[in-house]
Design a protein around this motif. Structure first.
Motif, PDB file in Angstrom:
ATOM      1  N   LYS A 251       0.824  -1.221   0.000  1.00  0.00           N
ATOM      2  CA  LYS A 251       0.000   0.000   0.000  1.00  0.00           C
ATOM      3  C   LYS A 251       0.851   1.261   0.000  1.00  0.00           C
ATOM      4  CE  LYS A 251      -4.456  -1.221   1.733  1.00  0.00           C
ATOM      5  NZ  LYS A 251      -5.584  -0.456   2.185  1.00  0.00           N
ATOM      6  N   MET A 252       2.008   1.196   0.637  1.00  0.00           N
ATOM      7  CA  MET A 252       2.892   2.358   0.746  1.00  0.00           C
ATOM      8  C   MET A 252       3.832   2.497  -0.451  1.00  0.00           C
ATOM      9  SD  MET A 252       2.431   4.240   3.433  1.00  0.00           S
ATOM     10  CE  MET A 252       3.963   5.121   3.280  1.00  0.00           C
TER      11      MET A 252
ATOM     12  N   LYS B 284      11.174   8.417  -0.754  1.00  0.00           N
ATOM     13  CA  LYS B 284      10.473   9.518  -0.089  1.00  0.00           C
ATOM     14  C   LYS B 284      11.174   9.874   1.230  1.00  0.00           C
ATOM     15  CE  LYS B 284       5.894   8.478  -1.922  1.00  0.00           C
ATOM     16  NZ  LYS B 284       6.156   7.399  -2.843  1.00  0.00           N
TER      17      LYS B 284
ATOM     18  N   GLU C 282       7.199  12.747   4.480  1.00  0.00           N
ATOM     19  CA  GLU C 282       6.206  12.267   3.515  1.00  0.00           C
ATOM     20  C   GLU C 282       5.778  10.839   3.832  1.00  0.00           C
ATOM     21  OE1 GLU C 282       5.591  11.862  -1.320  1.00  0.00           O
ATOM     22  OE2 GLU C 282       7.415  12.764  -0.548  1.00  0.00           O
TER      23      GLU C 282
ATOM     24  N   TRP D 243       3.468  10.841   6.966  1.00  0.00           N
ATOM     25  CA  TRP D 243       2.154  11.390   6.635  1.00  0.00           C
ATOM     26  C   TRP D 243       1.311  10.323   5.930  1.00  0.00           C
ATOM     27  CZ3 TRP D 243      -0.336  15.651   8.060  1.00  0.00           C
ATOM     28  CH2 TRP D 243      -1.510  15.979   7.378  1.00  0.00           C
ATOM     29  N   ARG D 244       1.900   9.691   4.943  1.00  0.00           N
ATOM     30  CA  ARG D 244       1.182   8.666   4.175  1.00  0.00           C
ATOM     31  C   ARG D 244       0.872   7.443   5.054  1.00  0.00           C
ATOM     32  NH1 ARG D 244      -2.263   6.510   1.330  1.00  0.00           N
ATOM     33  NH2 ARG D 244      -1.698   4.965  -0.208  1.00  0.00           N
TER      34      ARG D 244
ATOM     35  N   GLU E 236      -2.155   7.952   7.144  1.00  0.00           N
ATOM     36  CA  GLU E 236      -3.364   7.780   6.360  1.00  0.00           C
ATOM     37  C   GLU E 236      -3.672   6.300   6.103  1.00  0.00           C
ATOM     38  OE1 GLU E 236      -5.526  10.274   5.384  1.00  0.00           O
ATOM     39  OE2 GLU E 236      -4.260  11.468   6.717  1.00  0.00           O
ATOM     40  N   VAL E 237      -2.661   5.534   5.776  1.00  0.00           N
ATOM     41  CA  VAL E 237      -2.853   4.110   5.469  1.00  0.00           C
ATOM     42  C   VAL E 237      -3.280   3.323   6.703  1.00  0.00           C
ATOM     43  CG1 VAL E 237      -1.558   2.003   4.848  1.00  0.00           C
ATOM     44  CG2 VAL E 237      -1.335   4.057   3.450  1.00  0.00           C
TER      45      VAL E 237
END
Length: 109
Positions: free
Chosen positions: A9-10, A95, A99, A102-103, A106-107
């Motif tokens: 997912k990442m 990344k 970043e 942050w991602r 969310e995941v």
């Protein structure tokens, strides 16, 4: 979420196998190993730019789910080999840590 699905997912690149395919439950960012030893929690996706072999010991000590090497930092094959031997999942990304965190937040929601 298991480390294999988390990496997918990442968009993270696995440098090792997924070991026990552990559960990722939180995120920790840190490069100073003595601080990480005291603050990184069990189940963490630990984001760092460190590639010294001692990161494997710290991740194991804290029961981190995986180590994520940020910023496209080069990783020596000897670290990858040792991580495979001790069963620590090491992932990498171009990344930066901000970043990624942050991602990941969310995941993991």
């Amino acid at each position: 979420m298991k480390t294999e699905k988390f990496a997918e997912k990442m968009g993270l690149t696995p440098l090792t196998g997924f070991g026990e395919n552990r559960e990722v439950s939180n995120v920790y960012i840190g490069d100073l190993l003595s601080v990480v030893m005291g603050k990184c929690q069990e189940g963490s996706a630990w984001i760092t730019v460190q590639t010294h072999p001692n990161i494997l010991t710290v991740a194991d000590l804290n029961d981190a789910a995986c180590i994520v090497i940020a910023g496209g930092t080069a990783v020596e094959q000897s670290l990858v080999d040792k991580a495979g031997e001790v069963g620590v999942c090491v992932l990498t990304s171009d990344k930066d840590a901000y970043e990624l965190a942050w991602r990941m937040h969310e995941v993991l929601k």
